[in-house]
Write an enzyme that holds these catalytic residues in place. Structure first.
Site, PDB file in Angstrom:
ATOM      1  N   HIS A 169     -12.720  -2.020   2.129  1.00 53.43           N
ATOM      2  CA  HIS A 169     -11.386  -2.555   1.876  1.00 53.43           C
ATOM      3  C   HIS A 169     -10.353  -1.444   2.053  1.00 53.43           C
ATOM      4  CE1 HIS A 169     -13.589  -5.949   0.515  1.00 53.43           C
ATOM      5  NE2 HIS A 169     -12.521  -6.578   0.053  1.00 53.43           N
ATOM      6  N   LYS A 210      -3.770 -13.027  -7.575  1.00 49.82           N
ATOM      7  CA  LYS A 210      -2.656 -13.363  -6.692  1.00 49.82           C
ATOM      8  C   LYS A 210      -2.275 -14.837  -6.832  1.00 49.82           C
ATOM      9  CE  LYS A 210      -1.488 -13.357  -1.736  1.00 49.82           C
ATOM     10  NZ  LYS A 210      -1.770 -14.725  -1.293  1.00 49.82           N
TER      11      LYS A 210
END
Length: 923
Positions: A142, A581
């Protein structure tokens, strides 16, 4: 706060530390700062006031080139400060161990096992747990690590030199030489570009991941197992424990296709070969060193008869017995190791794709090498040299047990959009060449076709209608996995992760692709899939749907048969980033906890236990809470010794760049899982309480209402893009993967990493706290004094709620609304700017008031002394760089001149690096 030292613990004072080690913790930071100043004075003396805080003007008045150098100096200082902090942490641990004993040190095996012994937990229960223990940190690519490997290596050298400086044996001359060596490394960092000039490839990411194994993990993971064995002997001296290789590393690097078009079957094959070579060459080096050490003469140490037979067999099989004997006459262990090394060399040649002569001795798998090493251990023990066996041979054997012939278990990952397209292509290939359309996705007819296709034997002649190239590539991924699993190392692969799992059909589709890839044990492809298929539930809605999906999935005979063969477990992955999120901090944490509790019950009722793979990131909003506390707060019975977790980006270098830190982090992870498994279902703190659960459900819903109100504002996207370096972050070249899935540009499709990264850079940090104040206020308005008493009781008695509040309070300490308003000034539309910022400003004030009233702190972070001290040392420089970043963004965006834009680009990107280093996290 360090997890092994509670706030208020008394540790060595500065004078004692200086007397013991030669320098104080504070002195280490001072030394590094002075050496950095020396380097800056030599190369850029005009920047000294910037570092010392004596500058009378902002660096934005410098030339772009000088701005970049100033930011580079500030970024280097943050990295040096982190080195000093890690060094101080290790000092504290050593001091506690030295003065109070290892069992007083939180996060150690001795601490956990001594508590277990005093609680009356017997050796049989400990052994049963060890036999079922499965722990696997999974390193991902990532894109949140902004430091290059060459820079990481130099910082590691500085850490080692700083540790060496602590020795009390050095003369003044020798200390000055060490200081000179540290200064040289700092100077080399100064002269090395910190930024990636080109976007890294997947191949670069693979090599970067393997760097940590070569530097620390190959050596320290076996040592961690040795620490556990020692703690078991000390706490249960009358029991001989069997310690299985329960700890292994996983990886996504080279296997994670989700949104990354650069991860192809060819790239995955290359990654697998590199992973294998790293482990095999490490074993070769260790065996050569072992052969040099074991110069044991058969005249001095009688050789057990069984080992004589083993040696005779190996010498005959080598085809070169006389030469081996002549080279090491009378040294049976060296002769045996020579045979072992020759077999390993042949194995390496095979792994490299070279042909070896038929009949050449080699290892077909790691178990054969483990067997040979065990034979040596047994022989030395029988010859009355058990300590040599334990101290010299056992660590090599443990290394092979942990890393096998693959270093890591490589997971494959793809999202359901791609897998569904591939499954539909199979429908067209097998059914659709005649007239008609495929059943509608999600319909009963589609489910019926999937089950029928899975039950139908594979055709003897696999040729059929051609399928699209993208679908063929997806199926080729499974074919490659089948070939590798039948080859050198069956453990080279881990699982197949299905991102964005929304239904049982998504899981069945993955099974069908695995079937066509040859991953079923039976030739017909109807009985058992050999590779675990792991659904990943990411959003709030997905987490809520997960129990029903898994209840239905575990009722399907094929899935039950497969999970039974794979070890009797069904793994489920939970997404921390996207759920945050999607729903905000409180809702994400509560929905994750609730899903785990419900899924655990689903597994129990189905007779197939569910284990969890936690997709945590480095920042708080992506699940990056302290390891021990995060595991301790998991629902009772949800771990039971089985734990997988992602290690992402900057977290990997923070945890594993240095040997001492890496050993501590691995022991902390394993001991925390052990402690949860032994205590969670006995502890009042984790027993479900209806009143607490109802309150968390209410707070979750209330916080999400406030969070959704912000996200649903039609102007938020334009505000966010203007008031943060969102677009500029993509220029950092810190990962091979695009920032958005499928090239989309909406907020919905923006990945969680840049979402968190950009809100962190602009000091709003809404992902860590937004909605908490509104939730608590609304809760108290409805429940009044009774609600206030309940929240106070939860703060003391609920680990999950306490973890949430603690991490929110620490996040509030990093927020700076004055600087946030500077970023907001980049929004050209005044109405948009004032509307959005007013919402954030109001919610921040409310959250701060509510959290401080609950925690009793006078200001955010007051309760966390070490955190507060570390932040206080960094914030002045971070704040300065943040303000400079605003001006750089303004100039960079305003310029139409490409040459002028490029002149600001380097300084802008360095400012992003520097803020990330100062705050300690990116995404």
């Amino acid at each position: 706060m360090d997890e092994d030292v509670r706030e208020g613990d008394v540790v060595a004072d500065v004078a004692t530390a200086a007397r013991i080690t030669g320098t104080s913790p504070e002195g280490a930071a001072d030394i590094l700062f002075d050496l950095l100043l020396d380097v800056v004075r030599r190369h850029q003396p005009e920047l000294e006031p910037v570092l010392t805080g004596a500058a009378e003007k902002s660096i934005t008045e410098f030339s772009p080139e000088l701005m970049a150098r100033a930011l580079s100096a500030q970024g280097i200082w943050f990295q040096l400060l982190s080195i000093a902090d890690q060094n101080a942490t290790m000092r504290r641990r050593r001091y506690i161990e030295r003065t109070r004993g290892r069992d007083a040190l939180l996060g150690t095996f001795d601490h956990v096992l001594s508590e277990a012994r005093y609680a009356g937990i017997g050796a049989r229960e400990i052994q049963n747990l060890l036999e079922t223990l499965r722990i696997r940190p999974v390193i991902t690519a990532h894109p949140t690590e902004s430091k290059r490997v060459t820079v990481l290596e130099k910082y590691r050298r500085i850490y080692l030199l700083l540790r060496e400086l602590e020795g009390v044996r050095w003369t003044d001359r020798e200390q000055q030489q060490i200081l000179a060596d540290i200064r040289d490394q700092i100077e080399l960092v100064w002269m090395t570009g910190e930024l990636h000039l080109q976007k890294p490839t997947v191949e670069h990411e693979v090599l970067r991941g393997l760097h940590f194994f070569d530097e620390t993990l190959f050596e320290k993971a076996p040592e961690m197992m040795g620490l556990l064995e020692g703690a078991l002997k000390r706490n249960y001296p009358d029991t001989d424990f069997d310690l299985p290789p329960f700890f292994q590393f996983g990886s996504w690097i080279g296997g994670d296709r989700d949104g990354n078009p650069f991860v192809t079957t060819e790239v995955t094959g290359w990654a697998l070969r590199k992973n294998a070579m790293a482990a095999l060459h490490h074993y070769r080096d260790r065996l050569i060193a072992l052969a040099r050490s074991l110069s044991i003469s058969q005249r001095a140490l009688p050789v057990p008869e069984s080992f004589q037979e083993d040696l005779a067999f190996e010498l005959r099989a080598s085809g070169d017995a006389d030469s081996i004997k002549e080279r090491n006459p009378g040294e049976p262990y060296r002769q045996f190791l020579t045979c072992v090394l020759r077999k390993l060399d042949a194995t390496i040649e095979r792994a490299e794709g070279k042909e070896i002569e038929v009949g050449t001795p080699h290892y077909s798998n790691a178990d054969e090498l483990i067997h040979d090493l065990r034979r040596m251990e047994r022989a030395l023990t029988e010859a009355r040299s058990p300590t040599i066996a334990a101290d010299m041979v056992c660590p090599v054997r443990r290394s092979v047990e942990l890393f096998r012939f693959s270093t890591v278990r490589l997971d494959l990952r793809e999202n359901t959009t791609r897998t569904t397209q591939a499954v539909q292509a199979l429908w067209w290939s097998s059914e659709g060449h005649s007239e008609g359309e495929p059943p509608e996705l999600g319909s009963p007819e589609w489910r019926t076709w999937l089950l029928r296709a899975l039950a139908r034997p594979l055709p003897a002649d696999p040729s059929g209608e051609p399928i699209p190239a993208e679908a063929e590539e997806t199926i080729a991924m499974f074919k490659q996995a089948a070939e590798i699993r039948r080859g050198l190392d069956p453990d080279a692969y881990g699982s197949f992760i299905i991102s964005m799992t929304r239904s049982v059909d998504d899981i069945l589709g993955a099974y069908l692709l695995a079937k066509h890839g040859g991953l079923f044990l039976d030739a017909a492809g109807t009985e058992i899939c050999s590779m675990p298929i792991v659904p990943l539930f990411e959003t709030i809605d997905d987490l809520r749907a997960a129990p029903a999906i898994m209840r239905e999935a575990l009722a399907i005979p094929l899935i039950r048969r497969s999970t039974h063969w794979q070890g009797g477990l069904q793994e489920v992955m939970l997404g921390y980033s996207d759920s945050n999120k999607d729903g905000g901090f409180v809702a994400s944490n509560w929905e994750l906890a609730k899903a785990q509790s419900q899924l655990t019950r689903v597994g129990e009722r189905a007779g197939t236990p569910i284990s969890f793979f936690h997709g945590r990131g480095g920042s708080v909003s992506r699940g990056g809470a302290p390891t021990g506390r995060a595991i301790a707060a998991q629902p009772a019975g949800s771990i039971r010794g089985r734990f997988r977790v992602t290690e992402q980006g900057e977290v990997v270098s923070y945890k594993y760049a240095n040997k001492g830190t890496s050993l501590y982090q691995m022991e902390l992870l394993v001991s925390s899982v052990l402690q949860h498994a032994l205590k969670s279902e006995r502890e009042a703190a984790l027993k479900p309480k209806g009143e607490f659960d109802d309150a968390l459900e209410a707070l979750s819903g209330l916080s999400r209402v406030a969070y959704d109100k912000l996200l649903s504002n039609p102007d938020l996207v334009s505000y966010f893009q203007a008031a943060s370096p969102l677009e500029e972050i993509s220029m950092l070249n810190i990962g091979s993967r695009p920032a958005r899935r499928f090239g989309a540009s909406s907020l919905k499709d923006l990945r969680a990493i840049p979402w968190v990264f950009a809100w962190s850079q602009n000091r709003h940090m809404i992902t860590n706290w937004y909605g908490v104040g509104s939730a608590i206020q609304s809760f108290l308005e409805v429940r009044g004094d009774k609600g206030e008493r309940l929240l106070a009781e939860m703060f003391k008695g609920s680990r999950l709620f306490r973890l949430i509040i603690d991490e929110v309070e620490k996040a509030l300490a990093r927020v700076d609304l004055k600087i946030a308003r500077d970023y907001a000034s980049l929004v050209s539309d005044a109405q948009v700017r004032e509307t959005i910022f007013a919402m954030i400003e109001k919610e921040y004030a409310l959250t701060k008031d509510m959290v401080l009233a609950l925690s009793g702190s006078a200001f955010p972070g007051e309760r966390f002394k070490q955190f507060q001290a570390s932040l206080a040392e960094r914030l002045p420089t971070v704040n300065q760089v943040s303000r400079e970043q605003v001006e750089l963004l303004r100039r960079f965006r305003a310029s139409d001149n490409e040459q002028e834009r490029e002149s600001y680009k380097s300084a802008l990107l360095l400012s992003i690096n520097t803020v990330a280093a100062g705050l300690g996290a990116t995404g």
